[in-house]
Design a protein around this motif. Structure first.
Motif, mmCIF file in Angstrom:
data_model
loop_
_atom_site.group_PDB
_atom_site.id
_atom_site.type_symbol
_atom_site.label_atom_id
_atom_site.label_comp_id
_atom_site.label_asym_id
_atom_site.label_seq_id
_atom_site.Cartn_x
_atom_site.Cartn_y
_atom_site.Cartn_z
ATOM 1 N N ASP A 66 0.825 -1.212 0.000
ATOM 2 C CA ASP A 66 0.000 0.000 0.000
ATOM 3 C C ASP A 66 0.859 1.262 0.000
ATOM 4 O O ASP A 66 2.047 1.234 0.336
ATOM 5 C CB ASP A 66 -0.911 -0.019 1.235
ATOM 6 C CG ASP A 66 -2.055 0.969 1.139
ATOM 7 O OD1 ASP A 66 -2.283 1.524 0.036
ATOM 8 O OD2 ASP A 66 -2.739 1.195 2.153
ATOM 9 N N ASN A 67 0.258 2.363 -0.395
ATOM 10 C CA ASN A 67 0.846 3.716 -0.311
ATOM 11 C C ASN A 67 2.059 3.915 -1.218
ATOM 12 O O ASN A 67 2.908 4.766 -0.949
ATOM 13 C CB ASN A 67 1.263 4.060 1.131
ATOM 14 C CG ASN A 67 0.128 3.961 2.108
ATOM 15 O OD1 ASN A 67 0.163 3.147 3.034
ATOM 16 N ND2 ASN A 67 -0.896 4.775 1.927
ATOM 17 N N VAL A 68 2.135 3.170 -2.318
ATOM 18 C CA VAL A 68 3.338 3.248 -3.149
ATOM 19 C C VAL A 68 3.383 4.496 -4.027
ATOM 20 O O VAL A 68 4.418 4.781 -4.648
ATOM 21 C CB VAL A 68 3.503 1.982 -4.009
ATOM 22 C CG1 VAL A 68 3.737 0.765 -3.133
ATOM 23 C CG2 VAL A 68 2.314 1.766 -4.925
ATOM 24 N N LEU A 69 2.292 5.256 -4.090
ATOM 25 C CA LEU A 69 2.327 6.544 -4.792
ATOM 26 C C LEU A 69 2.585 7.707 -3.833
ATOM 27 O O LEU A 69 2.978 8.788 -4.253
ATOM 28 C CB LEU A 69 1.021 6.773 -5.562
ATOM 29 C CG LEU A 69 0.821 5.850 -6.762
ATOM 30 C CD1 LEU A 69 -0.522 6.121 -7.425
ATOM 31 C CD2 LEU A 69 1.940 6.003 -7.779
ATOM 32 N N TRP A 70 2.337 7.460 -2.549
ATOM 33 C CA TRP A 70 2.708 8.415 -1.488
ATOM 34 C C TRP A 70 2.213 9.828 -1.806
ATOM 35 O O TRP A 70 2.978 10.769 -1.899
ATOM 36 C CB TRP A 70 4.215 8.395 -1.266
ATOM 37 C CG TRP A 70 4.699 8.752 0.101
ATOM 38 C CD1 TRP A 70 5.704 9.626 0.399
ATOM 39 C CD2 TRP A 70 4.228 8.256 1.370
ATOM 40 N NE1 TRP A 70 5.903 9.705 1.757
ATOM 41 C CE2 TRP A 70 5.000 8.869 2.374
ATOM 42 C CE3 TRP A 70 3.239 7.365 1.750
ATOM 43 C CZ2 TRP A 70 4.809 8.610 3.736
ATOM 44 C CZ3 TRP A 70 3.040 7.096 3.095
ATOM 45 C CH2 TRP A 70 3.811 7.719 4.062
ATOM 46 N N SER A 71 0.890 9.894 -2.048
ATOM 47 C CA SER A 71 0.238 11.164 -2.391
ATOM 48 C C SER A 71 0.841 11.811 -3.643
ATOM 49 O O SER A 71 0.839 13.036 -3.785
ATOM 50 C CB SER A 71 0.291 12.144 -1.216
ATOM 51 O OG SER A 71 -0.397 11.623 -0.099
ATOM 52 N N GLY A 72 1.369 11.001 -4.527
ATOM 53 C CA GLY A 72 1.951 11.502 -5.771
ATOM 54 C C GLY A 72 3.399 11.933 -5.667
ATOM 55 O O GLY A 72 4.018 12.283 -6.687
ATOM 56 N N LYS A 73 3.968 11.897 -4.472
ATOM 57 C CA LYS A 73 5.330 12.390 -4.280
ATOM 58 C C LYS A 73 6.363 11.586 -5.052
ATOM 59 O O LYS A 73 7.386 12.128 -5.495
ATOM 60 C CB LYS A 73 5.690 12.391 -2.792
ATOM 61 C CG LYS A 73 4.919 13.401 -1.963
ATOM 62 C CD LYS A 73 5.327 13.318 -0.498
ATOM 63 C CE LYS A 73 4.531 14.274 0.360
ATOM 64 N NZ LYS A 73 4.917 14.156 1.796
ATOM 65 N N VAL A 74 6.119 10.274 -5.232
ATOM 66 C CA VAL A 74 7.119 9.442 -5.915
ATOM 67 C C VAL A 74 7.352 9.878 -7.360
ATOM 68 O O VAL A 74 8.418 9.623 -7.933
ATOM 69 C CB VAL A 74 6.714 7.945 -5.885
ATOM 70 C CG1 VAL A 74 6.749 7.400 -4.465
ATOM 71 C CG2 VAL A 74 5.353 7.724 -6.518
ATOM 72 N N ALA A 75 6.375 10.541 -7.944
ATOM 73 C CA ALA A 75 6.486 10.976 -9.342
ATOM 74 C C ALA A 75 6.959 12.422 -9.479
ATOM 75 O O ALA A 75 7.033 12.943 -10.596
ATOM 76 C CB ALA A 75 5.137 10.812 -10.047
ATOM 77 N N ASP A 76 7.281 13.045 -8.361
ATOM 78 C CA ASP A 76 7.690 14.454 -8.369
ATOM 79 C C ASP A 76 9.100 14.555 -7.800
ATOM 80 O O ASP A 76 9.317 14.314 -6.609
ATOM 81 C CB ASP A 76 6.710 15.276 -7.538
ATOM 82 C CG ASP A 76 6.912 16.775 -7.699
ATOM 83 O OD1 ASP A 76 8.042 17.183 -8.028
ATOM 84 O OD2 ASP A 76 5.947 17.531 -7.485
ATOM 85 N N THR A 77 10.062 14.909 -8.631
ATOM 86 C CA THR A 77 11.470 14.874 -8.237
ATOM 87 C C THR A 77 11.839 15.889 -7.155
ATOM 88 O O THR A 77 12.910 15.778 -6.553
ATOM 89 C CB THR A 77 12.376 15.115 -9.454
ATOM 90 O OG1 THR A 77 12.010 16.356 -10.077
ATOM 91 C CG2 THR A 77 12.234 13.989 -10.463
ATOM 92 N N LYS A 78 10.954 16.825 -6.873
ATOM 93 C CA LYS A 78 11.312 17.799 -5.833
ATOM 94 C C LYS A 78 11.194 17.211 -4.425
ATOM 95 O O LYS A 78 11.718 17.773 -3.467
ATOM 96 C CB LYS A 78 10.463 19.056 -5.952
ATOM 97 C CG LYS A 78 9.028 18.959 -5.498
ATOM 98 C CD LYS A 78 8.392 20.359 -5.484
ATOM 99 C CE LYS A 78 6.929 20.345 -5.070
ATOM 100 N NZ LYS A 78 6.056 19.872 -6.164
#
Length: 212
Positions: free
Chosen positions: A161-173
């Protein structure tokens, strides 16, 4: 960041089979009495986990991270008559809370809750898992995965679960430790020839891996 708009989330829940009475009460009591109720799997994800379990009809399920027991109850819906779910959590303060709802659901004999460090407990469990659900501290996701995969039967499943982490994983900042750990975990599974995998953007993201 919410991955789905509130309207779409509501529409999806409206067109998904309802929670049973015990799950509804658990959802309500978690929000009333427990810190960080967002950690609860909730209606939509809960029905997904229940449906996966019902399709697999597992004998043995391992859950890493119990919280208040919502996901355990959903996963247990698919257990075979003599099946068992073992759930591990380090927070002993939630043990009685979760067990109360396991009993209300009539599943206290099928769900065993263990309190302690999952990294220490898992090696002591002499089981072959049909299904593993990982929903604990993000820094150790890769360790949990590597530890349980040899114990998963061929054709068995691991869901994290939670592998997108509120979208943070796709945002390099975002370079905090949890985000980096989840990026590394997702890459680990993606490049693992021992499994086939699907990253499903349901709620906060589910990584689904089937052992080959």
């Amino acid at each position: 960041m919410e991955l789905l708009s509130e309207a779409i989330q509501k529409y999806a829940e409206t067109h998904t089979s309802s929670e049973n009475a015990v799950l509804r009460e658990l959802h309500r009591q978690t929000h009333l009495k427990v810190l960080m109720p967002r950690m609860l799997s909730g209606h939509l994800q809960g029905r997904f986990l229940a449906m996966i379990s019902q399709m697999l009809a597992p004998q043995r399920i391992l859950e890493i991270g119990t919280y208040t027991g919502y996901s355990a109850l959903c996963l247990a819906e698919g257990l075979q008559e003599n099946g068992k779910l073992i759930t591990i959590d380090k927070n002993e303060e939630l043990e009685d809370f979760a067990k109360k709802f396991f009993a209300k659901a009539g599943l206290e004999k099928k769900i065993e809750m263990l309190i302690g460090n999952a990294l220490e407990i898992i090696p002591t469990l002499q089981e072959t898992w049909d299904l593993v659900f990982i929903d604990a501290d993000k820094l150790n996701y890769a360790k949990y995965y590597e530890m349980v995969l040899p114990q998963v039967r061929k054709g068995g499943w691991i869901i994290a679960d939670n592998v997108l982490w509120s979208g943070k994983v796709a945002d390099t900042k975002f370079i905090d430790k949890d985000t980096e750990a989840l990026r590394a975990f997702n890459e680990l599974v993606q490049n693992d020839a021992r499994v086939e995998n699907l990253l499903l953007p349901l709620r906060d993201g589910l990584m689904i891996a089937r052992k080959l």
